[in-house]
Design a protein around this motif. Structure first.
Motif, PDB file in Angstrom:
ATOM      1  N   ALA A 193       0.647  -1.089  -0.029  1.00  0.00           N
ATOM      2  CA  ALA A 193       0.002   0.077   0.018  1.00  0.00           C
ATOM      3  C   ALA A 193       0.853   1.287   0.053  1.00  0.00           C
ATOM      4  O   ALA A 193       0.515   2.286  -0.859  1.00  0.00           O
ATOM      5  CB  ALA A 193      -0.980  -0.014   1.228  1.00  0.00           C
ATOM      6  N   ALA A 198      -0.172   5.150  -0.644  1.00  0.00           N
ATOM      7  CA  ALA A 198      -1.053   5.513   0.400  1.00  0.00           C
ATOM      8  C   ALA A 198      -0.130   6.052   1.554  1.00  0.00           C
ATOM      9  O   ALA A 198       1.024   5.702   1.799  1.00  0.00           O
ATOM     10  CB  ALA A 198      -1.611   4.040   1.102  1.00  0.00           C
ATOM     11  N   ALA A 203      -2.229   2.790   5.706  1.00  0.00           N
ATOM     12  CA  ALA A 203      -2.038   1.601   5.352  1.00  0.00           C
ATOM     13  C   ALA A 203      -2.173   0.752   6.632  1.00  0.00           C
ATOM     14  O   ALA A 203      -2.562  -0.375   6.703  1.00  0.00           O
ATOM     15  CB  ALA A 203      -0.649   1.518   4.660  1.00  0.00           C
ATOM     16  N   SER A 206      -5.584  -0.019   8.051  1.00  0.00           N
ATOM     17  CA  SER A 206      -6.338  -1.084   7.281  1.00  0.00           C
ATOM     18  C   SER A 206      -6.333  -2.515   7.579  1.00  0.00           C
ATOM     19  O   SER A 206      -6.995  -3.388   7.315  1.00  0.00           O
ATOM     20  CB  SER A 206      -5.878  -0.951   5.534  1.00  0.00           C
ATOM     21  OG  SER A 206      -4.549  -1.412   5.443  1.00  0.00           O
TER      22      SER A 206
END
Length: 216
Positions: A193, A198, A203, A206
């Motif tokens: 990511a 990101a 990241a 998530s």
């Protein structure tokens, strides 16, 4: 013992496994051990060796290498002693020939040129030229030992890379492997990511990064 679990652990780094051990509240790091050959890795089951100081009667430094199976790891408890070595060129040559997975020492080693020439995976607390003969001797093998204050039993899984050395107790390996693989997979998702642009915060959020290693 299950060879497939060793194979699965061999695909992980020490950090993922350490985080997994933290998540169940068990210590695993063998503090102070560093690679003689950076870039070499170890993953295998422990063959334990214990040294003790000599008294009036001198003991042998041991010919235990003849008893170690290919793929196992020599784990030497020399009590952290730095004034005499318990591993050198002849032992490296034999271990390499016999396909021993590597050696970790709570103490020091010597004959570094041979170790590096062969690319043998050796982790210790330093190097020193003085022999252990007539200073220490092997008083037992195949029993629990202490490495940097962590118990290592015969058959435990030893993993080592440039970050350090850890021990996974055999009785926890089936529980730990899934946790460690999950942590490694989530770390991989974070890396992908952030490489794609990101933010680190997004990241991490998530995958629940901040609770991965928290004791459950």
């Amino acid at each position: 013992m299950d060879k497939s679990i060793v194979e699965r652990f061999s695909k992980l780094d020490t950090t993922s496994v350490s985080d997994a051990m933290d998540s169940i509240g068990k210590p695993c790091g063998l503090l102070g051990l560093k690679p003689v050959n950076p870039g070499t890795v170890i993953c295998g089951r422990a063959f334990t060796v214990h040294y003790t100081p000599c008294g009036e009667v001198k003991g042998t430094v041991g010919d235990y290498l003849d008893d170690i199976a290919a793929g196992d790891v020599v784990v030497i408890d020399n009590g952290g002693r730095d004034y005499c070595t318990v591993w050198g060129d002849l032992m490296t040559i034999v271990a390499d020939r016999n396909k021993v997975a590597g050696t970790v020492i709570d103490g020091v080693c010597r004959d570094i040129p041979t170790v590096r020439k062969l690319g043998y995976p050796l982790y210790s607390k330093g190097c020193y030229m003085v022999t252990g003969k007539d200073r220490v001797f092997v008083d037992y093998t195949g029993k629990p030992v202490s490495i940097s204050g962590v118990q290592v039993k015969p058959g435990d899984i030893i993993i080592a890379d440039d970050t350090g050395v850890i021990c996974v107790p055999a009785e926890l390996e089936e529980k730990l492997i899934g946790i460690a693989e999950s942590i490694a997979e989530k770390e991989g998702r974070i890396e992908a990511a952030v490489r794609s642009g990101a933010s680190l915060k997004a990241a991490r959020e998530s995958v629940g990064y901040h609770s991965l290693q928290t004791k459950k």
